[in-house]
Scaffold this active site. Structure first.
Site: not given
Ligand SMILES: O=C([O-])CC(=O)C(=O)O
Ligand SMILES: [Mg+2]
Length: 600
Positions: A95, A159, A177, A248-249, A271-272, A418
């Protein structure tokens, strides 16, 4: 049990291969392996020790990632035992932060071996959306025993973390994830479905790269995007009723756009937006409790004003309103934002993007601050929250000013960008520049810090959504709410803050120790389910009874009692969590009972 012949024999062979050095003597005999394998017959613990040793012998993180990916293809059971029993070491490999590096290299490290059936995800192009039923049918045919997935994590790679548009290479994120879902929340790995919408990429480097694995065209316009994504989501929710979808993203606009379109229609969350907001809120609640000044005296400066940052700040406003009784206008006035043009004010002279308007300052008179340094001097913040993806944006002088400006309160510093290459500062810098007083949470994992004068080891808070998305997902998969509401997510944030042990609190930590994450997540899932039942949205009546039996004792109503109700739910949540099989004998029984031992 050991007769040869037909698929039964194949199945036994597969079991044999999967147990590897743990294969019992009589199975070796039956499979005619005498002389072909080393004599030692091991248990799973020994295998795990060897695998961990091999993992740690790799010098680069990317090699470690590749080792884990290969192991996952070879034995789901061993892979997850390694993850679970060495979580602190292994999580940063499968991760964040290593997963970011893996995504950047995804097209180069893509394995030659065929991935095991459970690790197959869906790669859906725009063309595929025109025959989405075939795609789903193909997926079904790969599934052992025809068990439907109960959760899908879906991205379009636009993203990825703070790394930008990685196209199909973003597939590493849903995969990672979901591995955490299994390790932290005890979801069954065979029921996890990673999906990438491979609709193209706007990153020229990939379009030009001969090894790029995805669709070699630019991303479509909004209309095409929403229509195609809608086709996929509609088909998923139709074909797998009761499945949770985690977004996600996605690029910020599409993240909000998809969530708005689907959140009231189906079981889904982003999630974001919601996960990150929730984990930051959880850490923020703990920080405010420990800072040494009243909540209403906090002055909170956000660096980076993307819609995710603004979304997070709005959740903090809600918290201040609900939990501290601060009127909304006053709570909002506790926040300042800096974007690439400086402090966000109503009279700055540019047209503010819609999502920035709510927090634009009106009380600045003629003052405009062009830089973060100027804004820090002007605002004199008690809390600095970074969502800018600007590496080292919290320079040492800025960190030192946070210390000087807050001589009595402990400064709150959250560099949340991140992965590490985007983080606003490191834990070590924040500690050093504040005389070790900082209340710290970061988006990526930083090493512990040893205070040179005392030798005391300080553990950084990781404000990463992995503290909450597994619980939101597990809670959803178990109680199947009609939809996921902000108040359910809020209940998880509060439960997270409430999950700190006495020692963790005494050490000034903001999140529970990572080693406890599975246990903590079960509690958070229980809080989520309890809240879903209270809102009348849980469709699994089983839970309604359990929660109500806890409520019937005449306990007081209100949010504060959630924890108490949740405890009654906790036992049941824990009972239902998947864990890898620890004994060889049990494993063989399970493997023999399935058509596809790849899945266990
Ligand atoms: O995945 C991760 O570490 C946290 C997250 O969802 C992101 O930064 O998009
Ligand atoms: Mg994310």
């Amino acid at each position: 049990m050991m007769e040869a012949g037909g698929s039964r024999r194949n199945s036994i062979e597969l079991v044999g291969v999967k147990t590897g050095t743990a294969m019992p003597a009589e199975m070796r005999e039956a499979l005619h392996l005498r002389g072909l394998v080393p004599a030692g017959i091991e248990d799973f613990g020994k295998q795990e020790m060897r695998a961990f040793k091999q993992l740690m012998s790799k010098t680069s993180n990317l090699e470690k990632y590749e080792f884990m990916a290969t192991l996952r293809c070879m034995s789901v059971n061993l892979f997850f035992r390694l993850v679970l029993n060495h979580f602190k070491e292994v999580a940063p490999i499968i991760y964040t932060p290593t997963v970011g590096e893996a995504c950047l290299n995804y097209s180069y490290i893509y394995p030659f071996i065929h991935p095991s059936k459970t690790s197959v995800g869906l790669f859906i192009t725009l063309r595929d959306t025109e025959c989405i039923d075939t795609v789903i049918e193909n997926y079904r045919n790969t599934m052992a025993q025809q068990i439907d997935p109960e959760i899908a994590v879906i991205t379009d790679g636009s993203r990825i973390l703070g790394l930008g548009d990685l196209g199909v290479n973003g597939m590493g994120i849903p995969v990672g994830k979901l591995q955490l879902y299994v390790a932290i929340a005890g979801l069954n790995p065979a029921r996890c479905l990673p999906i990438v919408l491979d609709f193209g990429t706007n990153t020229q480097k990939y379009l030009d790269d001969p090894l790029y694995l995805g669709t070699r065209e630019r991303r479509p316009d909004d209309e095409t995007f929403y229509a195609a994504a809608g086709t996929v989501l509609g088909a998923l929710f139709r074909e797998f009723p009761g499945m949770l979808v985690q977004f996600e993203d996605f690029s910020t606009d599409h993240a909000f756009g998809l969530l708005d379109r689907w959140r009231n229609k189906a079981m889904c969350f982003n999630d974001d937006i919601q996960g990150t907001g929730c984990v930051i809120l959880g850490g923020f609640i703990s920080a405010v409790e420990q800072a040494g000044i009243p909540a209403r005296d906090q002055r909170i400066l956000f660096v980076g004003a993307g819609s995710a940052g603004v979304g997070v700040a709005k959740q903090l406003v809600d918290y201040l309103v609900i939990e501290h009784g601060i009127p909304e206008d006053e709570a909002r006035a506790m926040f300042w934002f800096v974007d690439s043009r400086g402090m966000i004010t109503a009279n700055r002279g540019d047209r503010l993007a819609e999502h920035k308007v709510y927090f634009a300052r009106h009380d600045n008179g003629d003052t405009q601050c062009a830089t973060l340094e100027d804004t820090v001097e002007y605002v004199r913040p008690t809390a600095l929250i970074g969502m800018s993806t600007i590496y080292k944006a919290f320079s040492e002088p800025i960190l030192a000013r946070m210390d000087e400006m807050n001589p009595t309160a402990r400064p709150i510093i959250f560099p949340l960008s991140n992965p590490e290459t985007k983080a606003e500062c490191t834990f070590e810098e924040a500690m050093r520049c504040t005389g070790n007083r900082v209340l710290f949470a970061s988006g990526t994992a930083f090493p512990d810090y040893t205070v040179p004068e005392t030798g005391e080891v300080k553990v950084p808070g990781q404000g990463n959504n992995m503290y909450v998305f597994p619980a939101i997902g597990l809670g959803s998969v178990l109680c199947k709410p009609e939809r996921i509401t902000d108040t359910m997510v809020f209940a998880v944030a509060k439960a997270l803050a409430g999950s700190l042990s006495e020692q963790e609190r005494a050490r000034g930590e903001l999140y529970p120790r990572i080693e406890r994450i599975r246990e903590v997540s079960a509690g958070l899932a229980a809080a989520f389910i309890t809240q879903a039942v209270r809102e009348g949205l849980a469709k699994e009546t089983h839970w309604i009874e359990i929660v109500e039996s806890g409520m019937s004792g005449g306990e007081p109503d209100g949010a504060a009692s959630i924890g108490k109700y949740a405890r009654r739910v906790l036992g049941e949540v824990k009972r239902l969590m998947w864990a890898p099989t620890a004994s060889v004998e049990q494993y063989i029984v399970e493997a023999a009972a399935t058509e596809n031992p790849d899945d266990i």
